[in-house]
Design a protein around this motif. Structure first.
Motif, PDB file in Angstrom:
ATOM      1  N   UNK A  65       0.858  -1.183   0.000  1.00 25.16           N
ATOM      2  CA  UNK A  65       0.000   0.000   0.000  1.00 25.16           C
ATOM      3  C   UNK A  65       0.890   1.227   0.000  1.00 25.16           C
ATOM      4  N   UNK A  66       0.573   2.182  -0.858  1.00 28.04           N
ATOM      5  CA  UNK A  66       1.256   3.468  -0.910  1.00 28.04           C
ATOM      6  C   UNK A  66       0.287   4.546  -0.463  1.00 28.04           C
ATOM      7  N   UNK A  67       0.740   5.365   0.458  1.00 28.42           N
ATOM      8  CA  UNK A  67      -0.027   6.516   0.898  1.00 28.42           C
ATOM      9  C   UNK A  67       0.831   7.750   0.677  1.00 28.42           C
ATOM     10  N   UNK A  68       0.282   8.732   0.023  1.00 25.72           N
ATOM     11  CA  UNK A  68       1.005   9.964  -0.275  1.00 25.72           C
ATOM     12  C   UNK A  68       0.622  11.001   0.779  1.00 25.72           C
ATOM     13  N   UNK A  69       1.627  11.433   1.530  1.00 26.96           N
ATOM     14  CA  UNK A  69       1.400  12.300   2.679  1.00 26.96           C
ATOM     15  C   UNK A  69       1.907  13.705   2.359  1.00 26.96           C
ATOM     16  N   UNK A  70       1.009  14.699   2.371  1.00 28.40           N
ATOM     17  CA  UNK A  70       1.478  16.073   2.181  1.00 28.40           C
ATOM     18  C   UNK A  70       2.175  16.545   3.448  1.00 28.40           C
ATOM     19  N   UNK A  71       3.105  17.447   3.291  1.00 28.41           N
ATOM     20  CA  UNK A  71       3.794  17.971   4.473  1.00 28.41           C
ATOM     21  C   UNK A  71       4.479  19.280   4.166  1.00 28.41           C
ATOM     22  N   UNK A  72       4.819  19.973   5.217  1.00 30.96           N
ATOM     23  CA  UNK A  72       5.502  21.256   5.066  1.00 30.96           C
ATOM     24  C   UNK A  72       7.016  21.085   4.976  1.00 30.96           C
ATOM     25  N   UNK A  73       7.537  19.968   5.518  1.00 30.40           N
ATOM     26  CA  UNK A  73       8.960  19.677   5.389  1.00 30.40           C
ATOM     27  C   UNK A  73       9.278  19.272   3.965  1.00 30.40           C
ATOM     28  N   UNK A  74      10.555  19.056   3.700  1.00 28.93           N
ATOM     29  CA  UNK A  74      10.992  18.645   2.356  1.00 28.93           C
ATOM     30  C   UNK A  74      10.498  19.638   1.304  1.00 28.93           C
ATOM     31  N   UNK A  75      10.534  20.929   1.651  1.00 26.17           N
ATOM     32  CA  UNK A  75      10.095  21.992   0.733  1.00 26.17           C
ATOM     33  C   UNK A  75       8.661  21.804   0.258  1.00 26.17           C
ATOM     34  N   UNK A  77       7.111  19.054  -0.365  1.00 29.10           N
ATOM     35  CA  UNK A  77       6.885  17.889  -1.214  1.00 29.10           C
ATOM     36  C   UNK A  77       6.143  16.805  -0.439  1.00 29.10           C
ATOM     37  N   UNK A  78       5.357  16.041  -1.171  1.00 21.79           N
ATOM     38  CA  UNK A  78       4.731  14.865  -0.567  1.00 21.79           C
ATOM     39  C   UNK A  78       5.801  13.837  -0.255  1.00 21.79           C
ATOM     40  N   UNK A  79       5.477  12.949   0.673  1.00 24.95           N
ATOM     41  CA  UNK A  79       6.303  11.765   0.917  1.00 24.95           C
ATOM     42  C   UNK A  79       5.418  10.563   0.678  1.00 24.95           C
ATOM     43  N   UNK A  80       6.012   9.483   0.243  1.00 27.79           N
ATOM     44  CA  UNK A  80       5.269   8.250   0.021  1.00 27.79           C
ATOM     45  C   UNK A  80       5.535   7.320   1.195  1.00 27.79           C
ATOM     46  N   UNK A  81       4.481   6.855   1.815  1.00 23.11           N
ATOM     47  CA  UNK A  81       4.563   5.909   2.910  1.00 23.11           C
ATOM     48  C   UNK A  81       4.211   4.528   2.364  1.00 23.11           C
ATOM     49  N   UNK A 105       8.725   2.840  -5.833  1.00 23.84           N
ATOM     50  CA  UNK A 105       9.582   4.032  -5.731  1.00 23.84           C
ATOM     51  C   UNK A 105       9.475   4.861  -7.009  1.00 23.84           C
ATOM     52  N   UNK A 106       9.465   4.203  -8.155  1.00 22.52           N
ATOM     53  CA  UNK A 106       9.285   4.922  -9.421  1.00 22.52           C
ATOM     54  C   UNK A 106       7.966   5.684  -9.438  1.00 22.52           C
ATOM     55  N   UNK A 107       6.926   5.045  -8.938  1.00 16.73           N
ATOM     56  CA  UNK A 107       5.600   5.672  -8.906  1.00 16.73           C
ATOM     57  C   UNK A 107       5.620   6.922  -8.021  1.00 16.73           C
ATOM     58  N   UNK A 108       6.277   6.812  -6.869  1.00 16.53           N
ATOM     59  CA  UNK A 108       6.386   7.952  -5.955  1.00 16.53           C
ATOM     60  C   UNK A 108       7.213   9.075  -6.584  1.00 16.53           C
ATOM     61  N   UNK A 109       8.295   8.709  -7.229  1.00 14.13           N
ATOM     62  CA  UNK A 109       9.146   9.709  -7.886  1.00 14.13           C
ATOM     63  C   UNK A 109       8.361  10.428  -8.985  1.00 14.13           C
ATOM     64  N   UNK A 110       7.617   9.682  -9.789  1.00 13.37           N
ATOM     65  CA  UNK A 110       6.833  10.276 -10.881  1.00 13.37           C
ATOM     66  C   UNK A 110       5.764  11.221 -10.344  1.00 13.37           C
ATOM     67  N   UNK A 111       5.294  10.964  -9.138  1.00 15.32           N
ATOM     68  CA  UNK A 111       4.290  11.829  -8.514  1.00 15.32           C
ATOM     69  C   UNK A 111       4.921  13.092  -7.941  1.00 15.32           C
ATOM     70  N   UNK A 112       6.248  13.098  -7.812  1.00 16.08           N
ATOM     71  CA  UNK A 112       6.953  14.263  -7.281  1.00 16.08           C
ATOM     72  C   UNK A 112       7.274  14.167  -5.801  1.00 16.08           C
ATOM     73  N   UNK A 114       9.218  13.662  -2.376  1.00 17.87           N
ATOM     74  CA  UNK A 114      10.585  13.974  -1.986  1.00 17.87           C
ATOM     75  C   UNK A 114      11.293  12.812  -1.321  1.00 17.87           C
ATOM     76  N   UNK A 115      10.534  11.856  -0.792  1.00 26.91           N
ATOM     77  CA  UNK A 115      11.129  10.673  -0.181  1.00 26.91           C
ATOM     78  C   UNK A 115      10.101   9.575  -0.057  1.00 26.91           C
TER      79      UNK A 115
END
Length: 149
Positions: A65-75, A77-81, A105-112, A114-115
């Motif tokens: 399962x991938x969850x995309x978490x918005x955040x104020x850190x990492x400029x 950028x979303x992070x993928x959990x 990881x490719x999917x997370x990178x393509x979404x933009x 940051x980690x």
């Protein structure tokens, strides 16, 4: 091998993978409860969540399962959990897990994102070595608070 978003028809196979890491369970033997149905429907409807499967024809061999978490850190950028990573017991050791993680990881990178981050139970030493081989670093200590027994 096909890497794709899980459908409702995949739910019994995904639950079979999650139910027992050490043996292959027949998805037909898995009881899909109302809570599972609600959870899958919520994930499926949420653009920040997805269950992904690695399949060979009709057989689901792996999932996560991938969850995309918005955040104020990492400029900002979303992070993928990454959670619930499983490869069917009889197919481990052949590179399917590494391929599943590479594709995630490719999917997370393509979404933009940051980690990519994940947690793993402290008892799963083999899984820890696997994630380290893939380049993941032990950077934090995780804490959990169970809200129900």
């Amino acid at each position: 091998m096909i890497f794709r978003t899980a459908t409702r028809q995949d739910l019994p196979a995904v639950l079979a993978l999650l139910a027992d890491e050490e043996q292959v369970l027949d998805p037909a033997s898995v009881v899909v409860g109302e809570a599972h149905e609600r959870a899958f429907a919520a994930i499926d409807a949420d653009p920040r969540n997805e269950v992904l499967v690695l399949a060979d024809g009709e057989a689901v061999l792996g999932c996560l399962q991938l969850t995309y978490v918005p955040g104020l850190g990492q400029d900002g950028q979303e992070r993928a959990l990454v959670e619930a990573v499983r490869i069917r017991a009889d197919r481990r050791g052949g590179g399917l897990g590494a391929e599943l993680m590479r594709l995630a990881v490719e999917r997370a990178r393509a979404r933009g994102c940051g980690l990519v981050q994940l947690t793993s139970n402290k008892r799963r030493a083999a899984a820890h070595r696997f994630y380290e081989r893939l380049g993941f670093a032990r950077s934090h200590e995780g804490f959990k608070l169970l809200l129900r027994p």
